[in-house]
Each structure stands twice: as structure tokens, then as C-alpha cells.
Write an enzyme that holds these catalytic residues in place. Structure first.
Site: not given
Ligand code: FMN
Length: 691
Positions: A21, A581, A163
Site C-alpha cells: 500500500m 438532483r 504499471y
């Protein structure tokens, strides 16, 4: 699970690894050391650091450490000392972002196999030339050599999640036609060259883990079979373990969100393990993603799906997840709810990573523990204070003279405040008006994929009595009853905001809390309009499209839901639900890693979502609204739910003020504007520590 295992020459006491992490606080050695120390002491067999860039252009952003830099040396020193002092083991993750790097970080154009636009970093990288490829391989080697010299126990090559190394392996991002791309064999060349460079630099006995994508979940990318072939080649080339990643930042299929069923991606790792076995490559396979209990880990290991289980966020939620379970106290584990709000969403920016349900995560140095938690190696006898009155257990006896504090409200803020106070030895009585603790977590726990929110409640139901907190549920406590306490923490939460709807006598109108209480009745109606479309309205709509709203999902139902929501075409049937909304985006307030997936789930069922609309009045056929272009529109509805925000519940605070009792107000009761549970838990910790 508790069988020892090995990754190359590295012997591990059991099969649970804390996954990598990136934390955004790596440049603070004190915070980093304290964070890792608790996780090592809490029993992680091996901890993998967040990605450390092998060079500057491979950095994932300003907060990433770059191997060889002064900041890296300092962080590595602090992390290694902390982990080794606690008896743990630490692997350094070697990372290069490739086209997921940001030009603005160091003013360097991202480098990648081919100039393929990245929607994640919003740029088109430059294709690497042979010299740049050679230099990058050297940088991987240099970072591995340094890791070994500094005393890391292993390295992990980041070869998944889209990556650089993964970009070379993928047909979607490697469009080359040279030694490094053009067909499946040449797409394997760079990952294998990285492994060879790292293996060579780190030396023959040094453990090297390769994080390999099992399935990119990106259109046009290489098929899983190509990655299985790469797995075999990596194993043959000397990788000591393969940690199977899944998906990219650009994937349109969620991999880490709450709505992903537990263990959903384990079969991908299991397939790779099976292929390795077919080729007689006995290299351990590590499974990861959405495994949030040791029970699930045990099942995967027992079934032979994987050899190790990596858990990342579960170690944020509870550093002692392993220790508590091995001590026979799994009910005391604070479970990861996969909300991503304080972890992944922050790691995508620059704010220090923490955890919604464990606001101490990342702030261990600033908020030291006073009472040993359950399952610590040197902790006190467990359960000793369970049935004892507040403050009288052995763990608390040295504080017994402290005056008692009342906490009013057992939602997130109140629960955390009560636990924090009690862990500092303060006698606490926690009052809750409802029959059970949990506050709005009780509502969230009904939403498909969010049942883990009820695990947070289960955790506090066990942890608070362990700490000696006395809990009084079903008591709407009044100010006059609280005069005997030295202080009152007001955590009475929020009330639904009411809105004026002309013609409201024409249709049943209910607030969101009433809707959460009766989802099946609402689902049975042909049309439901929800006025307001923030996070609560989106959750409510997700609840209403469930075939069995409000009933806990079985594993089978969760798998079917996930398939329905994320592998089919968008729904064409109108679900009869409309979210309305006036301004802003639907689902505003939901974190960036989750919002798109939550909206996709609603779209799959044909939920209508309208923004820029103003309700004019209700008729017996529905709501008449003016649309974004000004024209009137009738939204057919048989009931209207108002989920248009919340207001502070301040009644108790006003009473205490009038009476002159000392009090603090936290969570939604302090400010409903922009309230979220991250803030509520954090305020509980801060208030509980300050008192
Ligand atoms: N995975 C990596 O390989 N390298 C990273 O630097 C990295 N950073 C992460 C940062 C955060 C805050 C989180 C929550 C995850 C990160 N991940 C990283 C992904 C995790 O290793 C893991 O694959 C993911 O969280 C899913 O597993 P979990 O459900 O056990 O959390």
C-alpha cells in the site's frame, strides 16, 4: 493458514501477507515506523511496502519514494527497524508507473512501451527507446541491490495493475515490433528482463516476488492465457513467488470496491497455480483482492486455490487481524468494509492514507495506545474486563480514579469516542436511543455489497464491553439525566432534511430512513422517485433494485448480482426508479474509486438519473419537474423518497448548554454539511483522546 511456508529462502510463520500500500506518508519516518511496527507486532507474516519508484520518471506522484534518494534511505531505515524490532519481515516493492506517471510530478514525460493515451494520468507517454529500456532495467537492478544492502527481507517487482512492467506484457499498451513487443513471446521479454536484472543484482538466494497481472480487465489487452504462460516463464526464470494482481486503473470492471463479492478474484490466481502445477513449477502463488477475513483466507488455502493470501486494506482496518484470530478472538477483529474512502481514494491524491473504520491508521505515533489491544503478543489476559464494571478490569485499574464520561449516540462518532475514551482508562457509559448500536451504519449494511458495515457494528459490540464501556440502548437520554457525568460527548448524529413539496398529499412521501426500513414495499411499486441523489440516494436505489431488498445476500446471490451489474450490457428495462438532483453530480460525495462503479450498478438495472431538475409539484401520477432545458416533465411515481441531505440533531446539546453540563459535540451533530463517516470516526478518536 497457520502452517509455516516459504518464499524462496524466506521462511514465514504462516500464510497471511500484508499487501503493498502506497501511503502518502512515506516521507514521515516516525509515522511510517509506527504504522509498520503495529502491523508486524500484530502478526503479518510478511509486509510488502508501497511501491518505491526505481527512478524519478517511474514515480507515481510527488509522495512516492524514489530508490536511492535521501528520503527513501530515511524511510527504509525507520520501516526496517520498526518491523524487525517487532519480529516481522519487510519486502520492498520495486515500482515504475510507466504511462501511469504524471508529467507534472518532476516535469518528465511519462515513458512507456508505446505512446498509448492513458485516461488515468491524462497523458500520452513517449515510447521508450532501447537506451531508456536498458537504463530502466539497470534502475530495477540498482533498487534491488540497495534493498538487499539495506536489510530488506525480499523485493516484490510491481508487474500488475497496469504499471510499466504490465504495460510491456499487454497487447493494449505494447504496440512495438522489436525485441520488446510484436507478439506474445516478445511481450514477455521486458517482464523477464526485469526479473533477470533484479535476480542478478539481488543475488541468488535473495527472495524475489513478482506481482503479475492475472487478468487486466481492459479491452484489447492480452488474454489471461498469455499471463499464465508468462507465469510459467517467470517461475522457470527464478521468481520465488507470484502475487496475482487483477485489473487496471482504466478497467471498467470493479476489483476492490465493496460491491465486489468477497474472494471474487481468487479463481484467477487459482488458474495460474494450476498452470504452474501442470508445468511442474512449484512456485508459491499469492492471491489478493477483497479477501477481508481470515475465514475466507483459510477456505482459499484449504481448497488449494493459492499458497499465500495477501490482505492489504484489512491490515489498515485492524493491524492485529492475525494476532486476534490466532488468539481465538476473531469477533474482536475490526473488519475492512472496502469503502476506500480514507485509503484508495486518498492514495490517488496526496492526503495521508488512513482507514474509515480505524482512524488511528497512519496516525499511530500521534495516537499511542494506552490499553493493550486484544491479541497483542505482550497484551494482558483477554476478556478480563468483559463483565467487569467500567474501569475495574486489570487493564484499566490504573485509571480507575478518572471521572466517568457519557457518550450520547452510538453511531460511528459515538462508538469511536467511547472506545477511545475507554482505552485511555476513562469509565464510559454509552447511550443510544435505538434498540441497537450502529447509527447510519445499520442502513448502509442493508445495501447490496455493503453487508460488511454490519461487521463494524459486530466489532464494537465486542470491543466496547472488552474495554469496560457500559452500553444503554433504547434510551433517548435527556440532559437532566446526565448531570452526574464529568463530561458528555454528544454524538447524536443527524436527522433527514425535510423539503417542501407542493402537493405532497397527492402521493406517499417518506424520508430516506423510512425507505431503508421498508425497501420491499417500495420495490413492489411500479414507480419510485428519489428527490436528492447523493451517496445515500445512490445506496437506496441500489437497495431497491435488489431482487431481495433488505435481506442479506448469499454468496451465490452476490456473484449473480456482480455478473448482472458488470458483465452484461446496460439495462434497458426501466427499473421504475428515478433519482432527481437539482444541482451537482449524481452520487457526489462518493469517492472517485467507487462512484463510477456504483452508478454503473444502477445503470445496469435501468435506474433513471436526472440532474438539473427542480420539483414543481406532486400529482397523483407522479412528480412534475422542470427539466434542465426548462420544459416540464412528469416523472411517474407511486411514492416519493426524500434523500436531500441531513441536518444536525442538536436537541441534547441545547439541553446540556442550558443546564451548564460540560459537553463536546462531534460527528453529524456538530456539522451535517459534507458529513461522512471518515470524519465522524476521526472526530470520535480526536475527542476521545483530548478529554
Ligand atoms: N498495490 C501495489 O501493488 N502497489 C501499491 O503501491 C499499492 N498501493 C495501494 C495503496 C492503498 C491505500 C491501497 C488500499 C491499495 C494499494 N495497492 C497497491 C493495492 C493493494 O495491494 C491490493 O491489491 C488492493 O488493496 C486489494 O486488496 P485488499 O482487498 O486486500 O485491500
Amino acid at each position: 493458514m497457520f502452517t509455516p511456508g516459504a518464499i524462496g529462502t524466506l521462511n514465514l510463520p504462516h500464510r497471511i501477507v500484508m499487501g503493498s500500500m502506497h501511503l502518502n506518508f512515506e516521507s514521515d519516518p516516525r509515522a511510517l515506523g509506527a504504522f509498520y511496527a503495529e502491523r508486524a507486532a500484530g502478526g503479518a507474516a510478511l509486509i510488502v511496502t508501497g511501491g518505491t519508484a526505481v527512478n524519478r520518471e517511474g514515480s507515481g506522484g510527488r509522495t512516492y519514494l524514489v530508490s536511492g534518494s535521501g528520503a527513501f534511505q530515511e524511510a527504509a531505515g525507520a520501516a526496517l527497524e520498526a518491523v524487525h524490532d517487532a519480529g516481522g519481515r519487510l519486502a520492498l516493492q520495486l515500482f515504475h508507473a510507466g504511462r501511469y506517471a504524471f508529467e507534472e510530478t518532476y516535469g518528465l514525460r511519462p515513458l512507456a512501451p508505446s505512446p498509448v493515451w492513458s485516461a488515468y494520468s491524462r497523458s500520452t507517454p513517449a515510447a521508450m527507446n532501447p537506451e531508456q529500456i536498458a537504463q530502466t532495467l539497470e534502475d530495477f537492478a540498482g533498487a534491488a541491490r540497495l534493498a538487499r544492502e539495506l536489510g530488506f527481507d525480499a523485493v516484490e517487482i510491481m508487474g500488475s495493475e497496469g504499471y510499466l512492467v504490465n504495460q510491456f506484457a499487454s497487447a493494449a499498451t505494447n504496440l512495438r515490433d522489436d525485441d520488446w513487443g510484436g507478439d506474445a513471446v516478445r511481450r514477455r521479454a521486458f517482464p523477464l528482463a526485469v526479473l533477470a536484472a533484479v535476480r542478478d543484482a539481488a543475488g541468488p538466494g535473495f527472495p524475489v516476488i513478482f506481482r503479475l497481472s492475472g487478468d487486466d480487465l481492459v479491452p484489447g489487452s492480452s488474454p489471461p492465457a498469455e499471463y499464465a504462460a508468462l507465469a510459467t516463464a517467470l517461475a522457470a526464470a527464478g521468481a520465488d513467488a507470484l502475487n496475482i494482481g487483477i485489473g487496471w486503473h482504466e478497467s471498467q470492471i470493479p476489483t476492490v470496491q465493496a460491491l465486489v463479492p468477497h474472494g471474487h478474484w481468487l479463481p484467477v490466481a487459482a488458474r495460474i497455480k494450476a498452470v504452474l502445477a501442470e508445468h511442474a513449477c512449484p512456485v508459491p502463488v499469492i492471491g489478493s483482492n477483497r479477501i477481508n477475513s481470515l475465514g475466507q483466507a483459510e477456505a482459499a488455502l484449504a481448497a488449494g486455490q493459492v499458497d499465500f493470501v495477501s490482505m492489504a486494506r484489512p491490515f489498515l482496518a485492524d493491524p492485529r487481524i492475525v494476532a486476534k484470530s490466532s488468539a481465538g478472538r476473531p469477533e474482536l477483529v475490526n473488519t475492512c468494509i472496502a469503502c476506500n474512502e480514507a485509503c484508495i481514494d486518498r492514495s490517488l491524491g496526496t492526503e495521508p492514507v488512513s482507514c474509515l473504520v480505524n482512524p488511528r491508521a497512519g496516525r499511530e505515533a500521534a495516537y499511542p495506545l494506552e490499553v493493550q489491544p486484544a491479541g497483542m503478543r505482550s497484551g494482558p489476559a483477554e476478556g478480563s474486563s468483559r463483565s467487569a464494571p467500567a474501569g475495574s478490569g486489570p487493564a484499566l485499574s490504573r485509571f480507575a480514579a478518572r471521572p466517568a464520561v457519557a457518550v450520547a449516540g452510538a453511531g460511528p462518532a459515538g462508538l469511536q469516542a467511547a472506545a477511545t475514551l475507554a482505552s485511555h482508562g476513562v469509565p464510559v457509559v454509552l447511550f443510544e436511543a435505538e434498540p441497537g448500536i450502529g447509527g447510519q451504519f445499520l442502513l448502509a449494511g442493508k445495501v447490496p455489497g455493503k453487508a460488511d458495515f454490519l461487521e463494524t457494528i459486530r466489532y464494537f459490540e465486542h470491543e466496547l464491553p472488552r474495554l469496560g464501556v457500559r452500553i444503554r440502548t433504547g434510551v433517548r437520554v435527556q440532559a437532566a439525566e446526565l448531570t452526574g457525568f464529568s463530561h458528555v460527548v454528544v454524538a447524536t448524529g443527524v436527522l433527514p432534511r425535510t423539503v417542501t413539496l407542493p402537493g405532497r398529499e397527492m402521493l406517499p412521501v417518506l424520508d430516506y430512513r423510512a425507505a431503508f426500513a421498508a425497501p420491499a414495499a417500495l420495490r413492489a411499486l411500479p414507480g419510485v422517485a428519489v428527490v436528492g441523489a447523493g451517496g445515500i440516494a445512490v445506496d437506496l436505489a441500489h437497495l431497491l433494485i435488489s431482487p431481495t431488498p433488505g435481506r442479506p445476500e448469499t454468496a451465490q446471490q452476490a456473484a449473480e448480482r456482480f455478473a448482472r451489474e458488470f458483465s452484461g450490457p446496460p439495462g434497458t428495462d426501466h427499473a421504475g426508479i428515478t433519482l432527481l438532483r437539482r444541482g451537482g453530480r449524481i452520487g457526489a460525495g462518493i469517492g472517485p474509486s467507487t462512484r463510477w462503479a456504483a452508478l454503473q450498478a444502477l445503470r445496469s438495472a435501468g435506474v433513471r438519473m436526472l440532474t438539473g431538475v427542480t420539483v414543481r409539484y406532486l400529482t397523483d401520477a407522479g412528480l412534475l419537474v422542470s427539466g434542465p432545458e426548462g420544459g416540464d416533465l412528469l416523472i411517474p411515481a407511486d411514492a416519493v423518497v426524500v434523500a436531500a441531505g441531513q441536518v444536525e440533531n442538536t436537541e441534547l446539546a441545547r439541553g446540556l448548554q442550558a443546564q451548564g453540563t460540560a459537553f463536546s459535540v462531534i460527528g453529524g451533530a456538530a456539522s451535517a454539511a459534507g458529513l461522512n463517516a471518515v470524519r465522524a470516526f476521526a472526530e470520535g478518536l480526536e475527542c476521545g483522546t483530548a478529554l
